[in-house]
Write a protein that holds these residues in place. Sequence first.
Motif, PDB file in Angstrom:
ATOM      1  N   VAL A   1     -43.576 -15.939 -32.532  1.00  0.00           N
ATOM      2  CA  VAL A   1     -44.955 -15.722 -32.095  1.00  0.00           C
ATOM      3  C   VAL A   1     -45.570 -17.035 -31.643  1.00  0.00           C
ATOM      4  N   LEU A   2     -46.627 -16.957 -30.869  1.00  0.00           N
ATOM      5  CA  LEU A   2     -47.298 -18.154 -30.380  1.00  0.00           C
ATOM      6  C   LEU A   2     -47.692 -19.051 -31.549  1.00  0.00           C
TER       7      LEU A   2
ATOM      8  N   ARG B   1     -42.164 -25.565 -31.940  1.00  0.00           N
ATOM      9  CA  ARG B   1     -43.242 -24.580 -32.009  1.00  0.00           C
ATOM     10  C   ARG B   1     -43.232 -23.776 -30.709  1.00  0.00           C
ATOM     11  N   VAL B   2     -43.575 -22.501 -30.807  1.00  0.00           N
ATOM     12  CA  VAL B   2     -43.632 -21.650 -29.622  1.00  0.00           C
ATOM     13  C   VAL B   2     -44.949 -21.927 -28.901  1.00  0.00           C
ATOM     14  N   LEU B   3     -44.842 -22.313 -27.634  1.00  0.00           N
ATOM     15  CA  LEU B   3     -46.008 -22.623 -26.795  1.00  0.00           C
ATOM     16  C   LEU B   3     -46.481 -21.405 -26.021  1.00  0.00           C
ATOM     17  N   VAL B   4     -45.561 -20.731 -25.369  1.00  0.00           N
ATOM     18  CA  VAL B   4     -45.868 -19.646 -24.436  1.00  0.00           C
ATOM     19  C   VAL B   4     -44.695 -18.691 -24.410  1.00  0.00           C
ATOM     20  N   THR B   5     -44.963 -17.434 -24.129  1.00  0.00           N
ATOM     21  CA  THR B   5     -43.879 -16.471 -23.924  1.00  0.00           C
ATOM     22  C   THR B   5     -43.917 -16.014 -22.471  1.00  0.00           C
ATOM     23  N   LEU B   6     -42.788 -16.094 -21.801  1.00  0.00           N
ATOM     24  CA  LEU B   6     -42.657 -15.645 -20.414  1.00  0.00           C
ATOM     25  C   LEU B   6     -41.597 -14.559 -20.383  1.00  0.00           C
TER      26      LEU B   6
ATOM     27  N   TYR C   1     -50.198 -10.786 -35.645  1.00  0.00           N
ATOM     28  CA  TYR C   1     -50.801 -12.003 -35.116  1.00  0.00           C
ATOM     29  C   TYR C   1     -51.956 -11.623 -34.201  1.00  0.00           C
ATOM     30  N   GLU C   2     -52.895 -12.553 -34.052  1.00  0.00           N
ATOM     31  CA  GLU C   2     -54.042 -12.341 -33.179  1.00  0.00           C
ATOM     32  C   GLU C   2     -53.769 -12.991 -31.838  1.00  0.00           C
ATOM     33  N   HIS C   3     -54.063 -12.272 -30.769  1.00  0.00           N
ATOM     34  CA  HIS C   3     -53.901 -12.794 -29.415  1.00  0.00           C
ATOM     35  C   HIS C   3     -55.002 -12.200 -28.552  1.00  0.00           C
TER      36      HIS C   3
END
Length: 178
Positions: free
Chosen positions: A95-96, A160-165, A54-56
């Motif tokens: 993933v996001l 859906r995944v919004l953010v990873t903390l 994935y692109e981030h």
Amino acid sequence: MATSTLKLTANDQVEVNNYHHDGNEDGGCSMSIAIPGQKLMDINSDVISGHGTYEHKDGIYSSLAGYVKLEENKEQPGKTMVSVQTTRHKHLVPVLGGLVTSRVTQATPRFCKVDIIAVEKSIFEIPFRGLLRKEDVRATEKDKVEIHKCFRPGDIVLCRVLVTLSHIYCLQLRMSWE
């Protein structure tokens, strides 16, 4: 009968040497092994993200544990697609922006704790932890949502995944995903 030895080189490449029962070595092949979250390369105009990546921000990252594969993209000639190949799907991580299936484990007035049990069509043996905040349940009238009255433990929720903390994934339930 052949045996293999693995050696990690200075640039995080794994060198594989195959030895046959007669003692001859059939040469080594060099391949890169990736783990989830590992940055594989910087984003540029000649490289695109493929399966298992994935692109981030400024880089292409691995979402699987497996072997990094570079190949010419058939849909966009002249571009190289980087992907991570694995024989097992249980190494997939959320993933996001990814679609996940989760099970509510606890509901409070401010949020629900969930176990992420699947990503797309891959089911996990060990779930990931997630959080569904009341402000991420719908797009309008966020302050009127009483999330503890909407969900109860055991409910299955598609998010859906919004953010990873750290090791917790913040999820979004709103239907305005597109």
